[in-house]
Design a protein around this motif. Structure first.
Motif, PDB file in Angstrom:
ATOM      1  N   UNK A 140    -115.645 133.441  17.182  1.00 60.09           N
ATOM      2  CA  UNK A 140    -115.187 133.347  15.822  1.00 60.09           C
ATOM      3  C   UNK A 140    -116.298 134.307  15.040  1.00 60.09           C
ATOM      4  N   UNK A 141    -115.794 135.143  14.154  1.00 60.71           N
ATOM      5  CA  UNK A 141    -116.494 136.166  13.589  1.00 60.71           C
ATOM      6  C   UNK A 141    -116.622 135.922  11.822  1.00 60.71           C
ATOM      7  N   UNK A 142    -115.564 134.948  11.646  1.00 61.62           N
ATOM      8  CA  UNK A 142    -115.460 134.922  10.218  1.00 61.62           C
ATOM      9  C   UNK A 142    -114.331 134.157   9.869  1.00 61.62           C
ATOM     10  N   UNK A 150    -110.930 135.448  18.131  1.00 61.29           N
ATOM     11  CA  UNK A 150    -110.320 136.244  19.268  1.00 61.29           C
ATOM     12  C   UNK A 150    -110.485 135.539  20.540  1.00 61.29           C
ATOM     13  N   UNK A 151    -109.746 135.794  21.539  1.00 61.45           N
ATOM     14  CA  UNK A 151    -109.780 135.318  22.924  1.00 61.45           C
ATOM     15  C   UNK A 151    -110.437 136.421  23.876  1.00 61.45           C
ATOM     16  N   UNK A 152    -111.284 136.049  24.735  1.00 61.02           N
ATOM     17  CA  UNK A 152    -111.752 137.151  25.764  1.00 61.02           C
ATOM     18  C   UNK A 152    -112.151 136.498  27.105  1.00 61.02           C
ATOM     19  N   UNK A 153    -112.461 137.499  27.992  1.00 61.60           N
ATOM     20  CA  UNK A 153    -113.018 136.821  29.197  1.00 61.60           C
ATOM     21  C   UNK A 153    -114.110 137.449  29.601  1.00 61.60           C
ATOM     22  N   UNK A 154    -115.067 136.677  30.575  1.00 61.00           N
ATOM     23  CA  UNK A 154    -116.290 137.293  30.850  1.00 61.00           C
ATOM     24  C   UNK A 154    -116.725 136.818  32.011  1.00 61.00           C
ATOM     25  N   UNK A 155    -117.216 137.387  33.119  1.00 54.43           N
ATOM     26  CA  UNK A 155    -117.921 136.868  34.239  1.00 54.43           C
ATOM     27  C   UNK A 155    -118.675 135.622  34.078  1.00 54.43           C
ATOM     28  N   UNK A 199    -120.761 141.293  21.345  1.00 55.22           N
ATOM     29  CA  UNK A 199    -119.513 141.423  20.359  1.00 55.22           C
ATOM     30  C   UNK A 199    -120.116 141.011  19.070  1.00 55.22           C
ATOM     31  N   UNK A 200    -121.112 140.275  19.025  1.00 56.24           N
ATOM     32  CA  UNK A 200    -121.567 139.892  17.654  1.00 56.24           C
ATOM     33  C   UNK A 200    -120.820 138.662  17.152  1.00 56.24           C
ATOM     34  N   UNK A 211    -100.153 131.552  20.231  1.00 57.35           N
ATOM     35  CA  UNK A 211    -100.807 131.161  19.241  1.00 57.35           C
ATOM     36  C   UNK A 211    -101.073 132.693  18.259  1.00 57.35           C
ATOM     37  N   UNK A 212    -101.048 133.595  18.854  1.00 56.05           N
ATOM     38  CA  UNK A 212    -101.093 134.804  18.062  1.00 56.05           C
ATOM     39  C   UNK A 212    -102.700 135.245  17.925  1.00 56.05           C
ATOM     40  N   UNK A 213    -103.323 134.885  18.921  1.00 60.25           N
ATOM     41  CA  UNK A 213    -104.806 135.109  18.896  1.00 60.25           C
ATOM     42  C   UNK A 213    -105.030 136.417  19.602  1.00 60.25           C
ATOM     43  N   UNK A 214    -105.585 137.466  18.767  1.00 58.42           N
ATOM     44  CA  UNK A 214    -105.842 138.661  19.413  1.00 58.42           C
ATOM     45  C   UNK A 214    -107.117 138.762  20.409  1.00 58.42           C
ATOM     46  N   UNK A 215    -107.184 139.676  21.223  1.00 57.79           N
ATOM     47  CA  UNK A 215    -108.272 140.001  22.298  1.00 57.79           C
ATOM     48  C   UNK A 215    -108.925 141.163  21.781  1.00 57.79           C
ATOM     49  N   UNK A 216    -109.065 141.610  20.542  1.00 56.49           N
ATOM     50  CA  UNK A 216    -109.740 142.532  20.026  1.00 56.49           C
ATOM     51  C   UNK A 216    -109.834 142.484  18.576  1.00 56.49           C
ATOM     52  N   UNK A 217    -111.135 142.622  17.915  1.00 54.60           N
ATOM     53  CA  UNK A 217    -111.236 142.619  16.575  1.00 54.60           C
ATOM     54  C   UNK A 217    -112.085 143.831  16.200  1.00 54.60           C
TER      55      UNK A 217
END
Length: 290
Positions: free
Chosen positions: A100-102, A107-112, A123-124, A150-156
């Protein structure tokens, strides 16, 4: 050309942000530190190469590019990126996260798994929660499920993240509310991959880590570096690749350190604060954080 150093980017460590330079030099960035550098009048921004290899042609690149790579090096870098979905056989376990940025900006994402929360700091992300853990392709399918259902982006875009940092909710509970609701909706979705293990919602807040709880709001962002340009200001906060610098009467400006890559820079020894770089003001009104 004047002798100087080339920036290799901002890294987040357990002790806070660190700015890297060629030759392995590293400079810690505690709050209150003066950040001062200049681009020589004869400076040219060169491609930084890809995957640890120098650009064969040392091609000149645009001052506004955050990647600082020529077309061929950008293609090579992208071809070996998990984020580009070009690697399917990575055996490492991955986590799916919600960041969450504001307000209205998640956004949704993945990381090792082995990277911990480094990706979120890079990503801040103002706050985040893990959503689940499993193999790479299961994490990918979960990411796609949230985008579709849900319409959640993977990039902002970073510009959007910066523009809302000075108008964040005041308390951690307020900042976490939207993320908690989204997490609950996500885990209730049908179609989760069986190999992905869901995680309980536990929101981690980075406002204090980034220094945003004490920094004045920024009025704009540096657009690009250019020959003869210089900046000198006090570091008041940092988030992702961004440094928030107080530059005297003009207030606080955000400098994306990715814009520094590829330039040879020299120390700026002039008196007082200085901002000799083009700045774009944020469109929405900025309010004090706290």
């Amino acid at each position: 050309m004047a002798h100087g150093w080339t920036c290799s980017g901002l890294r987040w460590t357990p002790d806070g942000p660190v700015l890297g330079w060629d030759g392995g030099r590293r400079g810690a960035l505690p709050w209150g530190k003066r950040v001062a550098f200049a681009v020589p009048e004869d400076g040219v921004r060169r491609c930084v190469g890809a995957r640890g290899h120098a650009c064969p042609g040392r091609i000149a690149v645009s001052g506004r590019s955050t990647g600082a790579r020529c077309e061929e090096c950008a293609r090579l870098d992208r071809a070996h990126s998990v984020a580009a979905d070009t690697i399917a056989d990575d055996p490492r376990p991955y986590r799916v996260y919600l960041a969450w940025f504001g307000p209205g900006m998640a956004k949704v994402g993945i990381t090792a798994v082995e990277r911990g929360d480094a990706r979120l700091l890079e990503q801040g992300a103002v706050c985040f929660s893990w959503l689940g853990t499993g193999p790479l392709m299961a994490a990918r399918r979960t990411e796609e499920l949230l985008r579709a259902a849900l319409g959640v982006p993977d990039r902002i875009p970073y510009a959007e993240k910066r523009a809302v940092r000075s108008a964040l909710p005041r308390t951690a509970a307020e900042r976490a509310a939207e993320l908690r609701e989204l997490h609950a909706r996500a885990v209730d979705l049908p179609g989760w991959p069986e190999s992905l293990r869901p995680a309980e919602c536990h929101v981690a807040d980075h406002v204090t880590v980034f220094g945003l709880d004490r920094a004045p709001g920024a009025y704009g962002e540096v657009v690009e570096l250019a020959p003869g340009g210089a900046v000198s200001g006090e570091l008041v906060a940092a988030a992702g690749p961004d440094l928030h610098l107080a530059v005297g009467e003009r207030g606080v400006v955000v400098l994306d350190t990715r814009l520094m890559a590829g330039w040879v820079m020299v120390p700026f020894g002039g008196p007082g604060d200085r901002l000799g770089l083009p700045v774009r003001e944020f469109r929405r009104a900025q309010e004090g954080l706290f």
